[in-house]
Write an enzyme that holds these catalytic residues in place. Structure first.
Site, short mmCIF file in Angstrom:
data_model
loop_
_atom_site.label_atom_id
_atom_site.label_comp_id
_atom_site.label_asym_id
_atom_site.label_seq_id
_atom_site.Cartn_x
_atom_site.Cartn_y
_atom_site.Cartn_z
N LYS A 38 0.85 -1.19 0.00
CA LYS A 38 0.00 0.00 0.00
C LYS A 38 0.88 1.23 0.00
O LYS A 38 1.80 1.33 0.82
CB LYS A 38 -0.87 -0.02 1.27
CG LYS A 38 -1.86 1.11 1.36
CD LYS A 38 -3.18 0.75 0.71
CE LYS A 38 -4.04 1.96 0.38
NZ LYS A 38 -3.69 2.63 -0.89
N GLN B 178 7.22 3.93 3.82
CA GLN B 178 5.83 3.49 3.87
C GLN B 178 5.65 2.23 4.72
O GLN B 178 4.62 2.05 5.37
CB GLN B 178 5.34 3.24 2.43
CG GLN B 178 3.86 3.21 2.26
CD GLN B 178 3.24 4.60 2.15
OE1 GLN B 178 3.74 5.46 1.44
NE2 GLN B 178 2.16 4.82 2.87
N LYS C 26 5.48 3.47 8.33
CA LYS C 26 4.30 4.32 8.49
C LYS C 26 3.03 3.46 8.56
O LYS C 26 2.20 3.62 9.43
CB LYS C 26 4.22 5.26 7.29
CG LYS C 26 3.03 6.18 7.31
CD LYS C 26 2.89 6.94 6.00
CE LYS C 26 4.20 7.56 5.56
NZ LYS C 26 4.03 8.59 4.53
N LYS D 57 5.35 1.70 -3.12
CA LYS D 57 5.24 3.05 -3.68
C LYS D 57 5.48 2.97 -5.17
O LYS D 57 6.15 2.04 -5.64
CB LYS D 57 6.29 3.96 -3.04
CG LYS D 57 6.01 5.43 -3.18
CD LYS D 57 5.04 5.96 -2.14
CE LYS D 57 4.64 7.39 -2.41
NZ LYS D 57 3.84 7.96 -1.30
N GLY E 293 -2.86 8.17 -4.26
CA GLY E 293 -2.22 9.35 -4.86
C GLY E 293 -0.97 9.77 -4.10
O GLY E 293 -0.64 9.24 -3.04
N ASP E 294 -0.26 10.71 -4.66
CA ASP E 294 0.89 11.36 -4.04
C ASP E 294 1.11 12.65 -4.86
O ASP E 294 0.17 13.12 -5.52
CB ASP E 294 2.13 10.44 -4.05
CG ASP E 294 3.27 10.94 -3.17
OD1 ASP E 294 3.21 10.76 -1.95
OD2 ASP E 294 4.22 11.55 -3.70
N THR F 92 -4.66 13.42 5.09
CA THR F 92 -3.24 13.58 5.42
C THR F 92 -3.01 14.90 6.15
O THR F 92 -2.38 14.94 7.22
CB THR F 92 -2.37 13.50 4.15
OG1 THR F 92 -2.72 12.32 3.43
CG2 THR F 92 -0.89 13.44 4.50
N ASN G 186 -2.43 18.92 -2.00
CA ASN G 186 -3.42 18.23 -1.18
C ASN G 186 -3.11 18.29 0.32
O ASN G 186 -3.96 18.66 1.13
CB ASN G 186 -3.53 16.77 -1.65
CG ASN G 186 -4.40 15.95 -0.74
OD1 ASN G 186 -3.91 15.26 0.14
ND2 ASN G 186 -5.71 16.05 -0.91
N SER H 122 -6.98 5.65 3.78
CA SER H 122 -7.04 4.76 2.61
C SER H 122 -7.44 3.36 3.07
O SER H 122 -8.22 2.67 2.40
CB SER H 122 -5.69 4.69 1.91
OG SER H 122 -5.53 5.77 1.02
P1 NDP Z 1 0.54 17.67 -4.45
O1 NDP Z 1 1.01 17.34 -5.80
O2 NDP Z 1 -0.92 17.84 -4.20
O3 NDP Z 1 1.25 19.02 -3.95
C1 NDP Z 1 2.64 19.10 -3.86
C2 NDP Z 1 2.99 20.54 -3.48
O4 NDP Z 1 4.37 20.60 -3.16
C3 NDP Z 1 2.74 21.53 -4.57
O5 NDP Z 1 2.41 22.78 -4.03
C4 NDP Z 1 4.11 21.58 -5.26
O6 NDP Z 1 4.36 22.77 -5.98
C5 NDP Z 1 5.03 21.48 -4.09
N1 NDP Z 1 6.30 20.88 -4.53
C6 NDP Z 1 6.47 19.69 -5.13
N2 NDP Z 1 7.77 19.50 -5.44
C7 NDP Z 1 8.40 20.61 -4.99
C8 NDP Z 1 9.74 21.01 -5.01
N3 NDP Z 1 10.69 20.25 -5.56
N4 NDP Z 1 10.04 22.21 -4.45
C9 NDP Z 1 9.07 22.99 -3.90
N5 NDP Z 1 7.77 22.64 -3.87
C10 NDP Z 1 7.44 21.48 -4.41
O7 NDP Z 1 1.16 16.56 -3.48
P2 NDP Z 1 0.70 16.15 -2.02
O8 NDP Z 1 0.21 17.33 -1.27
O9 NDP Z 1 -0.17 14.96 -2.13
O10 NDP Z 1 2.09 15.63 -1.40
C11 NDP Z 1 2.97 16.51 -0.69
C12 NDP Z 1 3.91 15.68 0.18
O11 NDP Z 1 3.14 14.92 1.12
C13 NDP Z 1 4.78 14.67 -0.56
O12 NDP Z 1 6.01 14.55 0.13
C14 NDP Z 1 3.99 13.36 -0.39
O13 NDP Z 1 4.82 12.23 -0.51
C15 NDP Z 1 3.48 13.54 1.02
N6 NDP Z 1 2.33 12.73 1.38
C16 NDP Z 1 1.16 12.80 0.66
C17 NDP Z 1 0.07 12.04 1.04
C18 NDP Z 1 -1.26 12.16 0.36
O14 NDP Z 1 -2.23 11.57 0.88
N7 NDP Z 1 -1.39 12.91 -0.72
C19 NDP Z 1 0.16 11.08 2.14
C20 NDP Z 1 1.40 11.14 2.89
C21 NDP Z 1 2.43 11.92 2.48
P3 NDP Z 1 4.34 22.79 -7.60
O15 NDP Z 1 2.89 22.79 -7.96
O16 NDP Z 1 5.05 24.05 -7.95
O17 NDP Z 1 5.06 21.56 -8.06
#
Ligand code: NDP
Length: 449
Positions: A93, A114, A117, A129, A168-169, A213, A244, A381
């Site tokens: 997962k 993961q 976690k 992943k 998603g991620d 999250t 997200n 999830s």
């Molecule tokens: P999204 O794609 O929804 O959002 C990612 C955000 O982070 C965007 O604002 C993006 O900006 C920014 N970002 C991405 N890469 C970079 C970078 N290199 N430098 C600066 N900003 C960056 O992703 P999520 O919110 O889902 O995920 C965010 C984090 O949370 C990740 O580390 C993910 O692994 C983790 N996570 C997510 C979960 C989930 O349920 N979605 C669960 C657990 C962890 P831009 O649009 O400019 O790229």
């Protein structure tokens, strides 16, 4: 990075040798092995049967070609990955990431995190992943759909509700999950709702999964602050990212009485002295799918957009990194400490560098590692999988209450484990050890497989 126990050094050496050049994976393994020194000192049997070596080696790694046709008729090629890391506790997962930086080492680091976690959630889910180096930015809806279909055309044969259940991620939200689920259904002629999570409510999704999250992170931070007799009420908070995780962290901070001053994307950050206008942020990011700089163009007073500089320069009481790995460096940590930060909660996976984590811990800043603090997403999830298996659908309140309870349990488990291993308040150690012990117990019971 600090030294690890001498019994575990050969394990790390082998990981470095076998996975050459995969810096993020090395970093994630190093951090866990650093914590496990205390476990093998107390329980040497955990180091027998190459158990720790086996945890560091994925059960299966899949790499595949993803050919698709863009809007101009050009054939594009991307690379797809799925790392099925550990299935001792349940089906693999973990999310799928679409971002140009994705490579095998990134997917492995995420899959490795993961495992622990998912163990911390207490639910029956293993660790995995996936992702692709596909860049969704600037792509039309039709291109996104064709890419998702091409990606699933290969990946589907490795999935199943009892085998591997992605979500998603970064770069993969409700829209992409919908397209991938549609393609999975078409290829298999099965309405197997439990094969993907993060689905829309119209076709088997769970209420509160979108929020989970970010909400879960803030529940965890609230618990952590509670151990020091304080709370989020009236605190100034900075949240990096605007995806997200960030959006729903901002929402829950506000519900708990905090003020979120700033958030960011990869081009810059916005600072809004009145607190981020959440409705406007959601409209820009979730509906229009535009850049964050739009916020300042629409909201003319009180808000600033800063393109060069670090969001961590903004003085705050609480910092929530919710964007990506290694986004918060030692320099950023030093600035935050100088400006009086009291707590840091990781919404993203491994957003703080090891040097930054050390500075927080040595500087008396409460620190919640992503492995524990962002586990609310995968936990919900698993609740989605439960609803799919029982063909049921729960209310938002019921689902959120389950999430809140899970986050309280994770917090208390990490805190109690840290105490047990003579490191009170060290949530990094608590999370790594508590997660490891649950997986290790299951692996031992299953024999050498
Ligand atoms: P999204 O794609 O929804 O959002 C990612 C955000 O982070 C965007 O604002 C993006 O900006 C920014 N970002 C991405 N890469 C970079 C970078 N290199 N430098 C600066 N900003 C960056 O992703 P999520 O919110 O889902 O995920 C965010 C984090 O949370 C990740 O580390 C993910 O692994 C983790 N996570 C997510 C979960 C989930 O349920 N979605 C669960 C657990 C962890 P831009 O649009 O400019 O790229």
């Amino acid at each position: 990075m600090s030294k690890i126990d001498e019994k575990l050094q050969p394990v790390l050496d082998e990981v470095l040798r076998r996975n050459a050049g995969e810096a993020e994976f090395h970093q994630a393994v190093h951090e866990v092995l650093e914590s496990l020194g205390r476990v093998v000192a107390k329980h040497p049997d955990y180091a027998s049967d190459a158990l720790i070596e086996r945890i560091c080696e994925p059960e299966r790694q899949i790499i595949f070609r993803v050919p698709w046709v863009d809007d101009t008729g050009q054939v594009q090629i991307n690379r797809g990955f799925r790392v099925q890391f550990n299935s001792a506790l349940g089906p693999y997962k973990g999310g799928i990431r679409f971002h140009p930086s994705v490579n095998l080492g990134i997917v492995k680091f995420l899959g490795f995190e993961q495992i622990f976690k998912n163990a911390l959630t207490g639910m029956p889910i293993g660790g995995g992943k996936g992702g692709s180096d596909f860049n969704p930015r600037g792509r039309s809806d039709g291109e996104i759909m064709r890419f998702c279909q091409a990606f699933m055309t290969e990946l589907h044969r490795h999935l199943g509700e009892y085998t591997d259940v992605p979500a998603g991620d970064i770069g993969v939200g409700g829209r992409e999950i919908g397209y991938m689920f549609g393609q999975y259904k078409r290829l298999n002629n099965r309405y197997e709702a439990g094969v993907l999570t993060g689905k829309g409510l119209a076709y088997g999704g769970s209420r509160a999964r979108t929020e989970a999250t970010g909400f879960g992170l803030v529940y965890f931070v609230q618990q952590m602050l509670g151990t020091k007799g304080t709370s989020l009420d009236g605190k100034r908070v900075v949240v990096s990212g605007s995806g997200n995780v960030a959006i729903y962290a901002i929402e829950k901070v506000r519900q708990f009485g905090g003020v979120v001053m700033a958030c960011s994307d990869s081009n810059g950050y916005i600072l809004d002295e009145n607190g981020i206008d959440l409705d406007l942020l959601k409209e820009i990011k979730e509906v229009r799918r535009e850049r964050l700089s739009e916020y300042v163009r629409i909201k003319k007073s009180g808000a600033h957009y800063i393109e060069d500089g670090s969001i961590w320069d903004v003085p705050c009481d609480i910092a929530l990194p919710c964007a990506t790995q290694n986004e918060l460096t030692a320099k950023d940590a030093a600035t935050l400490i100088k400006n009086g930060v009291m707590a840091v909660g990781e919404g993203a996976n491994m957003p703080s560098t090891p040097e930054a984590v050390a500075l927080f811990q040595n500087g008396g800043v409460m620190f919640a590692p992503g492995k524990a603090a962002n586990a609310g997403g995968v936990a919900t999830s698993a609740l989605e999988m439960q609803q799919n298996a029982s063909r049921d659908s729960w209310s938002f309140e019921q689902t959120e209450e389950r999430l809140a309870q899970i986050m309280r349990n994770i917090h208390d488990n990490c805190a109690a484990t840290a105490e047990e291993y003579s490191a009170p308040g060290n949530y990094v150690l608590g999370a790594n050890i508590a997660g490891f012990v649950r997986v290790a117990e299951a692996m031992r019971a299953l024999g050498v497989i």
